[in-house]
Design a protein around this motif. Structure first.
Motif, mmCIF file in Angstrom:
data_model
loop_
_atom_site.group_PDB
_atom_site.id
_atom_site.type_symbol
_atom_site.label_atom_id
_atom_site.label_comp_id
_atom_site.label_asym_id
_atom_site.label_seq_id
_atom_site.Cartn_x
_atom_site.Cartn_y
_atom_site.Cartn_z
ATOM 1 N N GLN A 1 6.425 14.358 -13.664
ATOM 2 C CA GLN A 1 6.091 13.067 -14.164
ATOM 3 C C GLN A 1 5.447 12.125 -13.036
ATOM 4 O OE1 GLN A 1 9.484 11.670 -16.699
ATOM 5 N NE2 GLN A 1 8.605 12.749 -18.380
ATOM 6 N N ARG A 2 6.237 12.075 -12.071
ATOM 7 C CA ARG A 2 5.890 11.255 -10.878
ATOM 8 C C ARG A 2 4.566 11.485 -10.315
ATOM 9 N NH1 ARG A 2 9.453 7.718 -8.837
ATOM 10 N NH2 ARG A 2 8.804 7.906 -6.729
ATOM 11 N N VAL A 3 4.244 12.737 -9.995
ATOM 12 C CA VAL A 3 2.890 13.003 -9.685
ATOM 13 C C VAL A 3 1.911 12.392 -10.438
ATOM 14 C CG1 VAL A 3 1.488 14.891 -9.025
ATOM 15 C CG2 VAL A 3 3.780 15.057 -8.615
ATOM 16 N N THR A 4 1.814 12.612 -11.818
ATOM 17 C CA THR A 4 0.809 12.150 -12.474
ATOM 18 C C THR A 4 0.855 10.639 -12.688
ATOM 19 O OG1 THR A 4 2.273 12.557 -14.690
ATOM 20 C CG2 THR A 4 0.508 14.295 -13.906
ATOM 21 N N ALA A 5 2.039 9.935 -12.498
ATOM 22 C CA ALA A 5 2.254 8.456 -12.390
ATOM 23 C C ALA A 5 1.588 7.969 -11.106
ATOM 24 C CB ALA A 5 3.822 8.103 -12.771
ATOM 25 N N LYS A 6 1.820 8.699 -10.255
ATOM 26 C CA LYS A 6 1.121 8.236 -8.907
ATOM 27 C C LYS A 6 -0.463 8.073 -9.168
ATOM 28 C CE LYS A 6 -0.136 10.732 -5.652
ATOM 29 N NZ LYS A 6 -0.944 11.327 -4.489
ATOM 30 N N TRP A 7 -1.122 9.339 -9.625
ATOM 31 C CA TRP A 7 -2.451 9.617 -9.760
ATOM 32 C C TRP A 7 -2.826 8.501 -10.861
ATOM 33 C CZ3 TRP A 7 -6.015 11.223 -6.840
ATOM 34 C CH2 TRP A 7 -5.712 11.953 -5.787
ATOM 35 N N ASP A 8 -2.040 8.429 -11.971
ATOM 36 C CA ASP A 8 -2.695 7.396 -12.971
ATOM 37 C C ASP A 8 -2.866 5.837 -12.301
ATOM 38 O OD1 ASP A 8 -2.365 9.135 -14.959
ATOM 39 O OD2 ASP A 8 -0.643 8.428 -15.754
ATOM 40 N N ALA A 9 -1.939 5.681 -11.379
ATOM 41 C CA ALA A 9 -2.059 4.379 -10.589
ATOM 42 C C ALA A 9 -3.264 4.375 -9.810
ATOM 43 C CB ALA A 9 -0.905 4.034 -10.017
ATOM 44 N N LEU A 10 -3.693 5.509 -9.097
ATOM 45 C CA LEU A 10 -4.788 5.697 -8.172
ATOM 46 C C LEU A 10 -5.959 5.506 -9.102
ATOM 47 C CD1 LEU A 10 -3.680 8.287 -5.648
ATOM 48 C CD2 LEU A 10 -4.104 5.791 -5.217
ATOM 49 N N ILE A 11 -6.112 6.172 -10.116
ATOM 50 C CA ILE A 11 -7.111 6.073 -10.996
ATOM 51 C C ILE A 11 -7.655 4.840 -11.300
ATOM 52 C CG2 ILE A 11 -7.931 6.819 -13.330
ATOM 53 C CD1 ILE A 11 -6.580 9.610 -12.910
ATOM 54 N N LYS A 12 -6.480 3.826 -11.699
ATOM 55 C CA LYS A 12 -6.741 2.504 -12.129
ATOM 56 C C LYS A 12 -6.853 1.610 -10.776
ATOM 57 C CE LYS A 12 -3.804 3.016 -16.069
ATOM 58 N NZ LYS A 12 -2.409 2.944 -16.439
ATOM 59 N N ASN A 13 -6.984 2.156 -9.598
ATOM 60 C CA ASN A 13 -7.157 1.403 -8.372
ATOM 61 C C ASN A 13 -5.977 0.253 -8.163
ATOM 62 O OD1 ASN A 13 -9.437 2.392 -7.321
ATOM 63 N ND2 ASN A 13 -10.509 1.074 -8.651
ATOM 64 N N ASP A 14 -4.843 0.860 -8.734
ATOM 65 C CA ASP A 14 -3.515 0.264 -8.450
ATOM 66 C C ASP A 14 -2.827 0.492 -7.424
ATOM 67 O OD1 ASP A 14 -1.069 -1.175 -8.863
ATOM 68 O OD2 ASP A 14 -0.551 -0.593 -10.752
ATOM 69 N N PHE A 15 -3.346 0.158 -6.303
ATOM 70 C CA PHE A 15 -2.484 0.967 -5.115
ATOM 71 C C PHE A 15 -1.237 0.414 -4.927
ATOM 72 C CE2 PHE A 15 -7.243 1.075 -4.235
ATOM 73 C CZ PHE A 15 -7.562 2.267 -4.152
ATOM 74 N N ALA A 16 -0.838 -0.772 -5.081
ATOM 75 C CA ALA A 16 0.365 -1.229 -5.137
ATOM 76 C C ALA A 16 1.428 -0.402 -5.801
ATOM 77 C CB ALA A 16 0.610 -2.733 -5.707
ATOM 78 N N THR A 17 1.046 0.031 -7.111
ATOM 79 C CA THR A 17 2.029 0.974 -7.699
ATOM 80 C C THR A 17 2.099 2.283 -7.125
ATOM 81 O OG1 THR A 17 1.952 -0.331 -9.695
ATOM 82 C CG2 THR A 17 2.549 2.177 -9.986
ATOM 83 N N ALA A 18 0.858 2.888 -6.772
ATOM 84 C CA ALA A 18 0.791 4.172 -5.786
ATOM 85 C C ALA A 18 1.646 4.210 -4.709
ATOM 86 C CB ALA A 18 -0.726 4.495 -5.893
ATOM 87 N N TYR A 19 1.587 2.978 -4.110
ATOM 88 C CA TYR A 19 2.427 3.083 -2.875
ATOM 89 C C TYR A 19 3.726 2.981 -3.053
ATOM 90 C CZ TYR A 19 4.135 0.616 1.359
ATOM 91 O OH TYR A 19 4.751 0.265 2.500
ATOM 92 N N THR A 20 4.377 2.757 -4.414
ATOM 93 C CA THR A 20 5.686 2.824 -4.486
ATOM 94 C C THR A 20 6.240 4.213 -4.694
ATOM 95 O OG1 THR A 20 5.500 2.719 -6.846
ATOM 96 C CG2 THR A 20 5.806 0.521 -5.714
ATOM 97 N N PHE A 21 5.255 5.378 -4.806
ATOM 98 C CA PHE A 21 5.628 6.738 -4.945
ATOM 99 C C PHE A 21 5.712 7.366 -3.643
ATOM 100 C CE2 PHE A 21 4.189 5.663 -9.257
ATOM 101 C CZ PHE A 21 4.951 6.236 -10.014
ATOM 102 N N THR A 22 5.158 6.636 -2.665
ATOM 103 C CA THR A 22 5.209 7.421 -1.243
ATOM 104 C C THR A 22 6.650 7.184 -0.728
ATOM 105 O OG1 THR A 22 4.912 5.067 -0.164
ATOM 106 C CG2 THR A 22 2.761 6.432 -0.437
ATOM 107 N N SER A 23 7.013 8.332 0.182
ATOM 108 C CA SER A 23 8.358 8.267 0.625
ATOM 109 C C SER A 23 8.923 6.956 1.305
ATOM 110 C CB SER A 23 8.507 9.473 1.762
ATOM 111 O OG SER A 23 7.852 9.200 2.999
ATOM 112 N N PRO A 24 10.246 6.972 1.250
ATOM 113 C CA PRO A 24 10.920 5.716 1.994
ATOM 114 C C PRO A 24 10.527 5.670 3.367
ATOM 115 C CG PRO A 24 12.452 6.545 0.666
ATOM 116 C CD PRO A 24 11.485 7.384 0.530
ATOM 117 N N ALA A 25 10.492 6.566 4.142
ATOM 118 C CA ALA A 25 9.982 6.727 5.516
ATOM 119 C C ALA A 25 8.458 6.139 5.501
ATOM 120 C CB ALA A 25 10.132 8.182 5.940
#
Length: 103
Positions: A1-25
């Protein structure tokens, strides 16, 4: 689910949301602005499908994704409908799965 949620954000050009799926590091080392700069603007993602998930161990996985996108050729203005298979690395840290952004 997190994989598709990240891509859903990228498809919408919602980079702020997509960024939240990147690792804490990754987020510790790189700002949202840097993350946004990694995407050139010549591609418009249309849809994605998770093809497979290969667990390396209980805390690491490789996810195979089929991406459909439109590529814009800036020089001529032409557009091309394309698709590509990619692999993403994900890690399980502190009870959550995170995308490992490649540099």
């Amino acid at each position: 689910q997190r994989v598709t949620a990240k891509w859903d954000a990228l498809i919408k050009n919602d980079f702020a949301t997509a960024y939240t799926f990147t690792s804490p590091a990754y987020r510790h080392l790189h700002s949202l602005e840097y993350f946004k700069s990694r995407f050139g603007g010549t591609v418009k993602w249309r849809r994605v499908a998770v093809a497979h998930v290969d667990f390396i161990d209980k805390d690491a996985a490789t996810v195979g994704i089929n991406i459909h996108f439109v590529y814009y050729l800036k020089e001529t203005g032409e557009t091309f409908n394309m698709e590509n298979d990619v692999k993403e690395s994900w890690v399980h840290v502190n009870g959550q799965w995170w995308y490992v952004m490649k540099e």
